[in-house]
Design a protein around this motif. Sequence first.
Motif, PDB file in Angstrom:
ATOM      1  N   LEU A   1       0.855  -1.185   0.000  1.00  0.00           N
ATOM      2  CA  LEU A   1       0.000   0.000   0.000  1.00  0.00           C
ATOM      3  C   LEU A   1       0.889   1.232   0.000  1.00  0.00           C
ATOM      4  O   LEU A   1       1.817   1.337   0.802  1.00  0.00           O
ATOM      5  CB  LEU A   1      -0.895  -0.005   1.242  1.00  0.00           C
TER       6      LEU A   1
ATOM      7  N   PRO B   1       1.166   7.273   2.925  1.00  0.00           N
ATOM      8  CA  PRO B   1       0.520   8.590   2.798  1.00  0.00           C
ATOM      9  C   PRO B   1       1.474   9.709   2.407  1.00  0.00           C
ATOM     10  O   PRO B   1       1.059  10.685   1.770  1.00  0.00           O
ATOM     11  CB  PRO B   1      -0.066   8.828   4.198  1.00  0.00           C
TER      12      PRO B   1
ATOM     13  N   LEU C   1      -8.945   7.147  -0.380  1.00  0.00           N
ATOM     14  CA  LEU C   1      -7.898   6.830  -1.348  1.00  0.00           C
ATOM     15  C   LEU C   1      -6.962   5.757  -0.796  1.00  0.00           C
ATOM     16  O   LEU C   1      -6.366   5.925   0.267  1.00  0.00           O
ATOM     17  CB  LEU C   1      -7.094   8.083  -1.701  1.00  0.00           C
ATOM     18  N   HIS C   2      -6.838   4.659  -1.530  1.00  0.00           N
ATOM     19  CA  HIS C   2      -5.894   3.591  -1.193  1.00  0.00           C
ATOM     20  C   HIS C   2      -5.255   3.131  -2.501  1.00  0.00           C
ATOM     21  O   HIS C   2      -5.944   2.581  -3.366  1.00  0.00           O
ATOM     22  CB  HIS C   2      -6.593   2.411  -0.515  1.00  0.00           C
TER      23      HIS C   2
ATOM     24  N   PHE D   1      -2.519   0.700  -4.223  1.00  0.00           N
ATOM     25  CA  PHE D   1      -1.649  -0.458  -4.052  1.00  0.00           C
ATOM     26  C   PHE D   1      -0.759  -0.584  -5.282  1.00  0.00           C
ATOM     27  O   PHE D   1      -1.216  -0.368  -6.413  1.00  0.00           O
ATOM     28  CB  PHE D   1      -2.476  -1.732  -3.879  1.00  0.00           C
TER      29      PHE D   1
END
Length: 274
Positions: free
Chosen positions: A208, A211, A260-261, A263
């Motif tokens: 992931l 941030p 929001l993620h 990968f």
Amino acid sequence: MNTIVSIDVSSAERLEVVRSADRLAAIEADWMHLWHRTDGLIFQSHAWISAWWSTVADRDQRALRIGLVWNGDRLVAVVPLTIGKRKGLRFLEWAASSYTDYGDILVAPECSLSALQDVWAQICDAGGFDIAFLNHLLPGAAVRKIFTPDTSGGIRLRPNHREEVSYRVAGQWESGAAWFAEQSKKTRQNYRRGVKTLEEAGGIKFRLLAPDEPLQPVLDRLSALKRRWLAERKRESQLFEEGAPVLAALVEALARAGVLHIFVLECDGAMVAV
């Protein structure tokens, strides 16, 4: 010009059809409050639709038709539509339809069904389109209540049933491992076989994005990979055109909404999938 119509003084409900970017910007706070209150999908959020409208390349070929229902000074329903042109025809469709997995309206419990039907009728009566095409509806979509057989106003849409692939993952799994354990034996075997094939090319890492990592290099890589895929299949997409602002704007909308993620799959440190 935006249209505002009072429909029932006793209930204080009134209708409005948003047609301008200025008015779209002005209702952001009210829209987002309703979106949070109704637990709407990101595709019906003000952030998503305004991000699309501010960056879409052919905006001169489109027109906003966003229906609103107000109860006093409280926004209680949003019907997010636009008119777009394709192949010589004008389509009434979901706003940001090209980038929307599931289309729907936002409606608070206190909004009357008659007000929803009236705002739909007002949009239809104003015309400016040849075909109304509202697709990608989930079985429980709130908009379905407008199109019941006893609907009194507006265009009565004809169901168009077709099968489409949905990558939505919905369930109560506590982890990815728990989800994987419930898949079929064949699915699990195919996954392990795929991982083994990838590992033959180098060290594989799936992670992931943190941030604090910069987004633009990742979006550039995503766009490059997607353009290659599209070119091989002789397809095009404005979303991934080099220098196009819409992808970054939509990603920013996801970030602002807190959903929001990103990968990434890396092979020996190189990003091979996003």
